[in-house]
Design an enzyme around this catalytic site. Structure first.
Site, PDB file in Angstrom:
ATOM      1  N   HIS A  88      -3.614  -5.552   1.500  1.00 17.58           N
ATOM      2  CA  HIS A  88      -2.772  -5.824   2.673  1.00 17.58           C
ATOM      3  C   HIS A  88      -2.728  -7.313   3.043  1.00 17.58           C
ATOM      4  O   HIS A  88      -3.616  -7.784   3.771  1.00 17.58           O
ATOM      5  CB  HIS A  88      -3.325  -5.067   3.880  1.00 17.58           C
ATOM      6  CG  HIS A  88      -3.122  -3.587   3.828  1.00 17.58           C
ATOM      7  ND1 HIS A  88      -2.071  -2.960   4.449  1.00 17.58           N
ATOM      8  CD2 HIS A  88      -3.846  -2.607   3.227  1.00 17.58           C
ATOM      9  CE1 HIS A  88      -2.148  -1.653   4.237  1.00 17.58           C
ATOM     10  NE2 HIS A  88      -3.215  -1.414   3.492  1.00 17.58           N
ATOM     11  N   CYS A 105       0.829  -1.202   0.000  1.00 14.77           N
ATOM     12  CA  CYS A 105       0.000   0.000   0.000  1.00 14.77           C
ATOM     13  C   CYS A 105       0.870   1.262   0.000  1.00 14.77           C
ATOM     14  O   CYS A 105       1.478   1.585  -1.007  1.00 14.77           O
ATOM     15  CB  CYS A 105      -0.987  -0.060   1.158  1.00 14.77           C
ATOM     16  SG  CYS A 105      -2.405   1.001   0.895  1.00 14.77           S
ATOM     17  N   GLU A 159      -0.841  -8.709   5.233  1.00  7.49           N
ATOM     18  CA  GLU A 159      -0.628  -8.877   6.682  1.00  7.49           C
ATOM     19  C   GLU A 159      -1.923  -8.699   7.468  1.00  7.49           C
ATOM     20  O   GLU A 159      -2.000  -9.083   8.634  1.00  7.49           O
ATOM     21  CB  GLU A 159       0.464  -7.904   7.171  1.00  7.49           C
ATOM     22  CG  GLU A 159       0.042  -6.453   7.380  1.00  7.49           C
ATOM     23  CD  GLU A 159      -0.188  -5.677   6.081  1.00  7.49           C
ATOM     24  OE1 GLU A 159      -0.041  -6.254   4.988  1.00  7.49           O
ATOM     25  OE2 GLU A 159      -0.554  -4.486   6.181  1.00  7.49           O
TER      26      GLU A 159
HETATM   27  N1  GLN Z   1      -3.261   1.742   3.796  1.00  4.39           N
HETATM   28  C1  GLN Z   1      -2.373   2.527   3.209  1.00  4.39           C
HETATM   29  O1  GLN Z   1      -1.172   2.260   3.207  1.00  4.39           O
HETATM   30  C2  GLN Z   1      -2.869   3.801   2.614  1.00  4.39           C
HETATM   31  C3  GLN Z   1      -1.878   4.492   1.739  1.00  4.39           C
HETATM   32  C4  GLN Z   1      -2.134   5.966   1.543  1.00  4.39           C
HETATM   33  N2  GLN Z   1      -2.194   6.662   2.809  1.00  4.39           N
HETATM   34  C5  GLN Z   1      -3.420   6.140   0.779  1.00  4.39           C
HETATM   35  O2  GLN Z   1      -4.414   6.475   1.342  1.00  4.39           O
HETATM   36  O3  GLN Z   1      -3.432   5.934  -0.418  1.00  4.39           O
END
Ligand code: GLN
Length: 253
Positions: free
Chosen positions: A218, A93, A220
């Site tokens: 994600h 992400c 994890e």
């Molecule tokens: N869950 C995250 O890593 C979000 C990544 C980043 N803050 C976004 O909103 O795109």
């Protein structure tokens, strides 16, 4: 393997990531960027670099841009060596956004000075947070043990993978697409199943050598069966994200 989970202000899910590697009996530690900066720690002492998700530096400028700029200033040469030695880098992400900013992905012709792609604001123009379905698209050290279709959660505002036509052709030719979003019935994804409008429904890519992975969903957050919302109805030996971690760990055995 020795795993570093990189941290700065605003990173998150470090604990889930730490737990995943620990469950797989790896030597894992948190590594704050400032420890690299003052040389109290060095990247060459690790085999896996894990860049977690989050809102590093408040997502100011663009998500991941400040984290990447600081990492580049502190350790770009070490990062290049890390990749050239075939060691593993995973960006989840916000971590994926960092790897794109650094030019470590897609890196169709090797690490690039300038970003070759972007993770733009979602088509919906808002934060998208839900479980998605993913189809495995290539065979790499990250996907080897992963079932063809898995379910992982996304949570981002800037996840729309875009690049130009030429780079996209190279990504496809190099078999760099690791996972695509699909609909629950396995067909081509449309919103909301493609949560951001990514070209080619891209959810994750690797570099051509296959030792750097960037993934928007994600893994994890889906390591244990009970992290899935349907966990009490559907029997699972493992969470779907487990298989990504297992693939990486078993690679050298
Ligand atoms: N869950 C995250 O890593 C979000 C990544 C980043 N803050 C976004 O909103 O795109």
């Amino acid at each position: 393997m020795r795993v570093a989970i990189l941290q700065i202000e605003g990173t998150n899910c470090e604990e889930e990531s730490y737990t995943a590697f620990k469950e797989l009996r790896q030597e894992v530690e948190y590594l704050h960027l400032n420890l690299l900066k003052n040389r109290r720690k060095v990247l060459e002492n690790y085999d896996i670099l894990f860049i977690p998700g989050g809102f590093s530096a408040g997502d100011y400028v663009r998500a991941g841009a400040i984290f990447a700029a600081r990492l580049k200033a502190i350790a770009m040469r070490e990062l290049k060596n890390f990749v050239d030695e075939g060691k593993i880098i995973i960006g989840v992400c916000n971590g994926f956004q960092v790897l794109i900013e650094l030019g470590l992905l897609p890196a169709v012709d090797g690490i690039s000075e300038k970003p070759e792609a972007a993770l733009m604001i979602n088509d919906s123009n808002k934060f998208e947070c839900r479980w998605t379905y993913l189809k495995k698209e290539n065979d790499s050290i990250f996907t080897k043990d992963v079932p063809d279709i898995i379910s992982l959660p996304v949570a981002h505002a800037e996840g729309k993978f875009v690049t130009d036509k030429k780079i996209m052709e190279r990504i496809i030719e190099n078999k760099q697409i690791a996972f695509k979003y699909i609909e629950p019935d396995g067909s081509k994804a449309h919103y909301p199943w493609n949560p951001n409008g990514s070209m080619e429904d891209i959810a994750a890519i690797t570099n051509p050598q296959g030792n750097v992975l960037g993934i928007m969903p994600h893994p994890e957050r889906a390591f244990f069966p009970y992290q899935h919302p349907d966990w009490s109805r559907k029997e699972r030996a493992r969470g779907d994200g487990f298989w990504i971690f297992k693939s990486i760990i078993e690679r050298k055995h």
